[in-house]
Design a protein around this motif. Sequence first.
Motif, PDB file in Angstrom:
ATOM      1  N   LEU A 173       0.958   4.043  -2.917  1.00 24.98           N
ATOM      2  CA  LEU A 173       0.709   5.463  -2.696  1.00 24.98           C
ATOM      3  C   LEU A 173       1.910   6.290  -3.160  1.00 24.98           C
ATOM      4  O   LEU A 173       1.746   7.347  -3.787  1.00 24.98           O
ATOM      5  N   GLU A 189       0.836  -1.208   0.000  1.00 24.26           N
ATOM      6  CA  GLU A 189       0.000   0.000   0.000  1.00 24.26           C
ATOM      7  C   GLU A 189       0.868   1.255   0.000  1.00 24.26           C
ATOM      8  O   GLU A 189       0.607   2.213  -0.740  1.00 24.26           O
ATOM      9  N   GLU A 190       1.910   1.230   0.825  1.00 24.53           N
ATOM     10  CA  GLU A 190       2.805   2.390   0.880  1.00 24.53           C
ATOM     11  C   GLU A 190       3.507   2.596  -0.458  1.00 24.53           C
ATOM     12  O   GLU A 190       3.636   3.721  -0.941  1.00 24.53           O
ATOM     13  N   ARG A 216       1.848   9.046  -6.118  1.00 23.65           N
ATOM     14  CA  ARG A 216       2.278  10.443  -5.925  1.00 23.65           C
ATOM     15  C   ARG A 216       3.347  10.821  -6.949  1.00 23.65           C
ATOM     16  O   ARG A 216       3.321  11.924  -7.514  1.00 23.65           O
TER      17      ARG A 216
END
Length: 459
Positions: free
Chosen positions: A287, A283-284, A291
């Motif tokens: 993300l 998930e990190e 970005r």
Amino acid sequence: MRKEGNPPTSAAHAVSVSELTHQVRHLLEVSFLQVWVEGEISGLSRPASGHWYFTLKDDRAQVRCAMFRSRNRSVKTVPAEGEQILVRAKVSLYEARGDFQLIAEAIEPAGLGALQKAFEELKARLDREGLFSEDRKRPIPVPPQRLGLVTSGTGAAIHDILTVLNRRFPGLPVTLYPTPVQGKEATARIVEAIERANRDGRCDALIVGRGGGSLEDLWCFNEEAVARAIHDSRIPIISAVGHEVDITIADLVADQRAPTPSAAAEMVSPDRQKWLDMLTRLEERLLLSARQILRQRHDRVQELGARLRHPSQQLQEQAQRVDDLELRLEQRMQQQLTARWEKLEQFRNRLHASRPDYRIGQYQQRVSDLGERLSLSINTRLRRERERYRGLASQLDLVSPLATLERGYAIAEKPGGDILRDPESINPGDPLRLRLAHGALQCTVDSVEKTSANAPEKG
């Protein structure tokens, strides 16, 4: 005489004591890879290092033995002085003192020798048959869709397995096939449980095992019937019998061996926390990647915005390019569709030509044509034979007496049925039968007139 300073030839090849003991040790260890020795234990010493040193003897000889800490930890009961034991050991030599000794790897009470012998014999026979071959072992699915347990429903093994599964992967479905795991009935019941699991077809992995115990307690997992049931199972099997030091025939046959039931549960269950950690990391990363992509797109938009001078013209060019690409796409698609239709039509024609009903229709048409040709040939042959028959009948009529009768002649027959040819063969008053074309006449001869052979016939 030998001169001083010239040693004999044999002395030139002398070896040192350490070299000799080293060579002897190597020779012993290569010649005796592993042996079982039975004898009485004597002089057991257990220093602080944790190693054991003792003497194994009988009424005629004795030998020094050493058992290192890594091996003697697996011995459940420390043997007593004077006890009769079986030692599995490697033959070696303690080079520092030149002492012949045994390096013990396992110790058992001597009463267990028969079981160990039976174990080794069965192990060797099944190995020759290929039951231990790595080529036939299948991978264990992790996690399985449903896990089957062949063990006691009340033992420590089921508790340990369920505890591990609840901690690591509580969502894994489990089916228990309860069975005794020691005693006289255990062997048959374990075999029955494995076969029942295969008949059910609900599980795609099985754990077969129990907790620790003595060699007698674990013996049902050394039985040939259990080994063959594991070998014949369509479901991959993990064997989890006893503790890490307990090796059974079932462990060798199974697709995978676990040192304990708890370890078997860990093999088939992914760690829930590791999965959660992995999902968190993914998930990190997602993300962060999103970005970065947004930042790159933003920078690209800013760059394009700075270079943009005539938006309407660029839009027109892009629109024209889109139209061109759309036209080329339509043409390309049309070409591909046409090619596909042509190929499909070829396949359809080939399929139609090879269809059974089409081939049958062709053969039926051919049979019909051959039938018509046969009928025509038969009719032609019959017509020819009929005409030939008429011709032959006409020729036959030319020489037939009946045709002569049709022309007004008669045939004279005497009473016996003989044809009358000479008037001298009949007398006046004799009866005659005149055969005509359509009937006959019964007559009587009134007179006989004779004519000469050269007399002319009367018209």
